[in-house]
Write a protein that holds these residues in place. Structure first.
Motif, PDB file in Angstrom:
ATOM      1  N   PRO A  72       0.675  -1.146   0.293  1.00  7.07           N
ATOM      2  CA  PRO A  72      -0.351  -0.241  -0.296  1.00  7.07           C
ATOM      3  C   PRO A  72       1.093   0.800  -0.147  1.00  7.07           C
ATOM      4  O   PRO A  72       2.201   1.315   0.130  1.00  7.07           O
ATOM      5  N   SER A  73       0.627   2.346  -0.594  1.00  7.17           N
ATOM      6  CA  SER A  73       1.318   3.170  -0.669  1.00  7.17           C
ATOM      7  C   SER A  73       0.897   4.283   0.438  1.00  7.17           C
ATOM      8  O   SER A  73       1.582   5.070   1.324  1.00  7.17           O
ATOM      9  N   LEU A  74       0.311   4.073   1.516  1.00  2.00           N
ATOM     10  CA  LEU A  74      -0.107   4.689   2.714  1.00  2.00           C
ATOM     11  C   LEU A  74       0.068   3.228   3.786  1.00  2.00           C
ATOM     12  O   LEU A  74      -1.438   2.658   3.986  1.00  2.00           O
ATOM     13  N   PRO A  75       1.127   2.711   4.227  1.00  8.85           N
ATOM     14  CA  PRO A  75       1.273   1.710   4.928  1.00  8.85           C
ATOM     15  C   PRO A  75       0.114   2.001   6.135  1.00  8.85           C
ATOM     16  O   PRO A  75       0.332   2.811   6.964  1.00  8.85           O
ATOM     17  N   PRO A  76      -0.658   1.459   6.745  1.00  9.25           N
ATOM     18  CA  PRO A  76      -1.257   1.731   7.743  1.00  9.25           C
ATOM     19  C   PRO A  76      -1.065   1.573   9.157  1.00  9.25           C
ATOM     20  O   PRO A  76      -1.252   2.501  10.282  1.00  9.25           O
ATOM     21  N   GLN A  77       0.220   1.446   9.293  1.00  8.91           N
ATOM     22  CA  GLN A  77       0.554   1.097  10.530  1.00  8.91           C
ATOM     23  C   GLN A  77       1.996   1.958  11.045  1.00  8.91           C
ATOM     24  O   GLN A  77       2.529   2.900  11.972  1.00  8.91           O
ATOM     25  N   THR A  78       2.389   3.109  10.019  1.00  6.74           N
ATOM     26  CA  THR A  78       3.417   4.950   9.670  1.00  6.74           C
ATOM     27  C   THR A  78       1.768   5.649   9.250  1.00  6.74           C
ATOM     28  O   THR A  78       2.433   6.558   9.759  1.00  6.74           O
ATOM     29  N   PHE A  79       0.878   5.222   8.900  1.00  2.06           N
ATOM     30  CA  PHE A  79      -0.473   6.671   9.133  1.00  2.06           C
ATOM     31  C   PHE A  79      -0.440   7.063   9.537  1.00  2.06           C
ATOM     32  O   PHE A  79      -0.057   8.417   9.893  1.00  2.06           O
ATOM     33  N   PRO A  80      -0.679   6.851  11.319  1.00  2.00           N
ATOM     34  CA  PRO A  80      -1.239   7.602  12.203  1.00  2.00           C
ATOM     35  C   PRO A  80       0.529   8.457  12.504  1.00  2.00           C
ATOM     36  O   PRO A  80       0.402   9.647  12.718  1.00  2.00           O
ATOM     37  N   ALA A  81       1.628   8.172  12.392  1.00  2.00           N
ATOM     38  CA  ALA A  81       2.833   9.060  12.431  1.00  2.00           C
ATOM     39  C   ALA A  81       2.470  10.178  11.313  1.00  2.00           C
ATOM     40  O   ALA A  81       3.647  11.368  11.784  1.00  2.00           O
ATOM     41  N   GLY A  82       2.927   9.787  10.451  1.00  2.00           N
ATOM     42  CA  GLY A  82       3.370  10.698   9.183  1.00  2.00           C
ATOM     43  C   GLY A  82       2.069  11.939  10.068  1.00  2.00           C
ATOM     44  O   GLY A  82       2.042  12.897   9.484  1.00  2.00           O
ATOM     45  N   GLN A  83       0.589  11.199   9.855  1.00  2.00           N
ATOM     46  CA  GLN A  83      -0.166  11.908  10.282  1.00  2.00           C
ATOM     47  C   GLN A  83      -0.221  13.311  11.975  1.00  2.00           C
ATOM     48  O   GLN A  83      -0.166  14.464  11.812  1.00  2.00           O
ATOM     49  N   LYS A  84       0.997  13.004  12.853  1.00  2.00           N
ATOM     50  CA  LYS A  84       1.440  13.140  13.361  1.00  2.00           C
ATOM     51  C   LYS A  84       2.876  14.368  13.047  1.00  2.00           C
ATOM     52  O   LYS A  84       2.321  15.455  13.238  1.00  2.00           O
ATOM     53  N   GLU A  85       2.877  14.152  12.199  1.00  2.00           N
ATOM     54  CA  GLU A  85       4.062  14.774  11.318  1.00  2.00           C
ATOM     55  C   GLU A  85       4.516  15.752  11.089  1.00  2.00           C
ATOM     56  O   GLU A  85       4.060  16.971  11.059  1.00  2.00           O
ATOM     57  N   MET A  86       2.833  15.699  10.208  1.00  2.00           N
ATOM     58  CA  MET A  86       1.820  16.700   9.456  1.00  2.00           C
ATOM     59  C   MET A  86       2.071  17.844  10.147  1.00  2.00           C
ATOM     60  O   MET A  86       2.151  18.944   9.755  1.00  2.00           O
ATOM     61  N   LEU A  87       0.971  17.678  11.518  1.00  2.00           N
ATOM     62  CA  LEU A  87       0.437  18.302  12.537  1.00  2.00           C
ATOM     63  C   LEU A  87       1.610  18.758  12.852  1.00  2.00           C
ATOM     64  O   LEU A  87       1.324  20.633  13.257  1.00  2.00           O
ATOM     65  N   GLU A  88       2.765  18.693  12.998  1.00  2.00           N
ATOM     66  CA  GLU A  88       3.708  19.145  13.839  1.00  2.00           C
ATOM     67  C   GLU A  88       4.484  20.616  12.631  1.00  2.00           C
ATOM     68  O   GLU A  88       4.906  21.649  12.545  1.00  2.00           O
ATOM     69  N   ALA A  89       4.382  19.467  11.608  1.00  2.00           N
ATOM     70  CA  ALA A  89       5.043  20.801  10.004  1.00  2.00           C
ATOM     71  C   ALA A  89       4.321  21.791  10.254  1.00  2.00           C
ATOM     72  O   ALA A  89       5.108  23.241   9.457  1.00  2.00           O
ATOM     73  N   THR A  90       3.107  21.113   9.814  1.00  2.00           N
ATOM     74  CA  THR A  90       2.144  22.624  10.064  1.00  2.00           C
ATOM     75  C   THR A  90       2.281  23.652  11.248  1.00  2.00           C
ATOM     76  O   THR A  90       1.854  25.396  10.959  1.00  2.00           O
ATOM     77  N   ARG A  91       2.076  23.590  12.499  1.00  2.00           N
ATOM     78  CA  ARG A  91       2.323  24.303  13.552  1.00  2.00           C
ATOM     79  C   ARG A  91       3.138  24.885  13.311  1.00  2.00           C
ATOM     80  O   ARG A  91       3.605  26.403  13.610  1.00  2.00           O
ATOM     81  N   LEU A  92       4.546  24.124  13.160  1.00  2.00           N
ATOM     82  CA  LEU A  92       6.327  24.833  12.658  1.00  2.00           C
ATOM     83  C   LEU A  92       6.270  25.869  11.859  1.00  2.00           C
ATOM     84  O   LEU A  92       6.517  27.064  11.762  1.00  2.00           O
ATOM     85  N   GLY A  93       5.388  25.667  10.667  1.00  2.00           N
ATOM     86  CA  GLY A  93       4.868  26.604   9.175  1.00  2.00           C
ATOM     87  C   GLY A  93       6.802  26.606   8.127  1.00  2.00           C
ATOM     88  O   GLY A  93       7.571  25.948   8.760  1.00  2.00           O
ATOM     89  N   ALA A  94       7.018  27.732   7.569  1.00  2.00           N
ATOM     90  CA  ALA A  94       8.572  28.106   7.034  1.00  2.00           C
ATOM     91  C   ALA A  94       7.894  29.303   6.611  1.00  2.00           C
ATOM     92  O   ALA A  94       6.895  30.127   7.228  1.00  2.00           O
ATOM     93  N   ASN A  95       9.167  29.762   6.349  1.00  2.00           N
ATOM     94  CA  ASN A  95      10.228  31.689   5.825  1.00  2.00           C
ATOM     95  C   ASN A  95       9.844  31.406   4.283  1.00  2.00           C
ATOM     96  O   ASN A  95       9.876  32.675   3.792  1.00  2.00           O
ATOM     97  N   SER A  96       8.759  30.468   3.568  1.00  2.00           N
ATOM     98  CA  SER A  96       8.277  30.993   2.176  1.00  2.00           C
ATOM     99  C   SER A  96       7.434  30.522   1.566  1.00  2.00           C
ATOM    100  O   SER A  96       7.061  28.841   2.744  1.00  2.00           O
ATOM    101  N   ASP A  97       7.181  31.072   0.737  1.00  2.00           N
ATOM    102  CA  ASP A  97       5.784  30.486   0.105  1.00  2.00           C
ATOM    103  C   ASP A  97       5.422  29.362  -0.372  1.00  2.00           C
ATOM    104  O   ASP A  97       5.353  27.910  -0.627  1.00  2.00           O
ATOM    105  N   ARG A  98       6.871  28.982  -1.443  1.00  2.00           N
ATOM    106  CA  ARG A  98       6.830  27.411  -2.188  1.00  2.00           C
ATOM    107  C   ARG A  98       7.565  26.351  -0.493  1.00  2.00           C
ATOM    108  O   ARG A  98       6.412  25.181  -0.707  1.00  2.00           O
ATOM    109  N   GLU A  99       8.112  26.318   0.268  1.00  2.00           N
ATOM    110  CA  GLU A  99       8.161  25.979   1.187  1.00  2.00           C
ATOM    111  C   GLU A  99       6.648  25.555   2.136  1.00  2.00           C
ATOM    112  O   GLU A  99       5.876  24.437   2.588  1.00  2.00           O
ATOM    113  N   ARG A 100       5.516  26.434   1.917  1.00  2.00           N
ATOM    114  CA  ARG A 100       4.229  26.416   2.946  1.00  2.00           C
ATOM    115  C   ARG A 100       3.212  25.587   2.110  1.00  2.00           C
ATOM    116  O   ARG A 100       2.163  24.262   2.570  1.00  2.00           O
TER     117      ARG A 100
END
Length: 499
Positions: free
Chosen positions: A96-124
């Motif tokens: 599978p492209s989104l393995p179920p066993q690691t999907f929650p960890a991916g969601q957690k990382e994206m929540l942190e990435a969104t919280r921290l953000g970035a200093n360029s439009d491209r990165e955002r």
């Protein structure tokens, strides 16, 4: 033509692997290709980030994850480090492209990435796009998520036309949504149209070459992917997957010696990295090529090597597939039907993998005249087919249906119903030809069209058999069984004409 003002950083770090063409040398520098992905995090982590992206582009997910995690520790405010970790849990073009066993960890990382953000439009934009893939909604299927991600990456690519990585990651997002039933290869051609011009300008970028190979992994497009296949192992020889990937094209074109060399190097590199899945994947492709060149002794040794592996994780689809398929290939390709009938279905493996073992048993039983028992195996395949369909896995459900049809066809032949046997096997062949294989396998263990030729030979219909073998050879050039079938059909036909 896309132009970058920034000079790509060539990635050279100390590692233990040499190129596929050179002897193993613990002093060889790590080579992952040339990648430049500028970010607004601390300048001290820029080179390390480039390395992480290069590892991503060669699907070295574990090493990439470790790299991005170290960046997050070095710069706790770097949102893109968490984007990178989340990307390692997304395996486009794999299943599978989104393995179920690691999907929650991916969601957690994206929540942190969104919280921290970035200093360029491209990165955002990169963070937002991956956030769409990992969004918090139980109603979304993996297919819905990858489609939404592709759409989000289309905007990233459109807004950043002069940024190489935006275009490359967009092409990969397109490939994540390839439909195996689309024989026009529309998505693949869309990705190729992005990647080919980039490859001409950035010939040492690992992702471009890698994704071109995946995009061209079909009979229609394989020749178009040959230049990238010839180059990729030289671009990123420190990545086991880069050493293996050219064999996808070599297999499509029947270039068996090239495939063997590619997978020998990949297997050695994967073992050094401790990557059991990648090693077994290379071994499966290696076995396929060995069998086409009648190097049966080498296959026998590989089977012994698998038996000595300590407790492979059979819940992992990639591992389970190779462990199960390799001994079955050995039995079936050599027409050792008793061996095929004695295959034991693996425990704890996904149902799509169990189906291969059940098929082997059924085929072996049918070819040795045990029709009642063979039909029981076919019934089990029908049950697995239904189970897979109910779970939403239509690809492997269809493939399992093909396997059931093959077992029933040979059972009908053994039971004295040759007409029904041909009807069943022709249907199976048409179904198999209508969908593309997935990257996990070099091809069907025994192509249905080739089996149909064998069946017609057994029924003393050499002219019809020859037609089927020739069609099978178009789909899989250089297959030993198909070439032998063509020779036997021609001989049988010539003998009939002399009577």
């Amino acid at each position: 033509m896309l132009r970058l003002k920034r000079v790509a950083v060539s990635l050279f770090f100390i590692a233990s692997l040499s190129s596929a063409q050179e002897a193993h040398d613990h002093g060889a520098p790590e080579k992952l290709g040339k990648v430049s992905f500028p970010i607004s995090c601390a300048p001290a982590v820029q080179e390390q980030f480039n390395r992480g992206v290069a590892l991503l582009h060669s699907f070295a997910f574990t090493s990439a994850e470790q790299t991005f995690q170290s960046i997050a520790k070095a710069d706790p405010q770097c949102g893109m480090a968490h984007w990178g970790v989340a990307m390692t849990y997304f395996h486009p073009v794999w299943s599978p492209s989104l393995p179920p066993q690691t999907f929650p960890a991916g969601q957690k990382e994206m929540l942190e990435a969104t919280r921290l953000g970035a200093n360029s439009d491209r990165e955002r934009e990169f963070i937002h796009a991956l956030g769409v893939l990992y969004q918090q909604s139980a109603a979304l299927t993996p297919a819905m998520r990858t489609i939404a991600y592709e759409q989000a990456m289309a905007k990233v690519a459109k807004d950043n036309t002069n940024d190489l990585e935006s275009q490359v990651f967009y092409a990969l997002a397109i490939l994540a949504n390839v439909s195996p039933s689309d024989k026009t290869h529309a998505k693949q051609k869309q990705a190729i149209n992005i990647l080919e011009p980039l490859y001409a300008e950035y010939p040492n970028h690992p992702g471009i070459a890698h994704y071109l190979i995946h995009a061209c992994d079909s009979q229609e497009l394989a020749q178009r992917g040959l230049p990238a296949a010839r180059a990729y192992a030289q671009i990123a020889p420190s990545a086991p997957h880069a050493l293996h990937m050219p064999s996808h094209i070599f297999t499509r074109l029947g270039l068996w010696d090239d495939s063997i060399a590619s997978n020998l190097a990949s297997r050695q590199a994967a073992r050094q990295h401790g990557d059991i899945r990648e090693e077994l994947h290379a071994m499966d492709y290696l076995v396929y090529a060995y069998l086409q060149t009648e190097r049966d002794a080498e296959v026998s040794q590989i089977i012994q090597d698998i038996k000595s592996m300590p407790n492979p994780d059979m819940s992992n689809f990639g591992i389970a597939y190779a462990v199960t398929a390799i001994p079955i290939r050995y039995a079936v390709e050599r027409e050792q039907w008793n061996d095929a009938a004695n295959i034991v279905p693996p425990s704890a493996a996904p149902p799509s993998v169990v189906a291969i073992a059940v098929w082997s048993r059924g085929l072996g039983l049918a070819r040795t005249g045990h029709t009642k028992e063979a039909r029981e195996e076919a019934d089990q395949l029908r049950q697995i087919e239904t189970q897979l369909h109910a779970s939403g896995d239509d690809y492997w459900s269809t493939q399992t249906g093909v396997l059931a049809g093959e077992v029933l066809a040979w059972s009908a032949q053994a039971s004295g119903d040759p007409h029904q046997a041909v009807v069943l096997l022709r249907t199976a062949a048409d179904q198999e030809d209508a969908i593309e294989k997935q990257p996990v396998t070099p091809g069907p263990i025994l192509p249905a069209r080739e089996q149909l030729g064998d069946l017609l030979l057994e029924q003393k219909q050499p002219v019809l058999a020859l037609k089927e073998f020739q069609a099978a050879l178009v789909q899989a050039p250089g297959r030993r069984g198909t070439l032998q079938g063509i020779a036997q059909a021609s001989q049988q036909n010539n003998h009939a004409e002399r009577r």
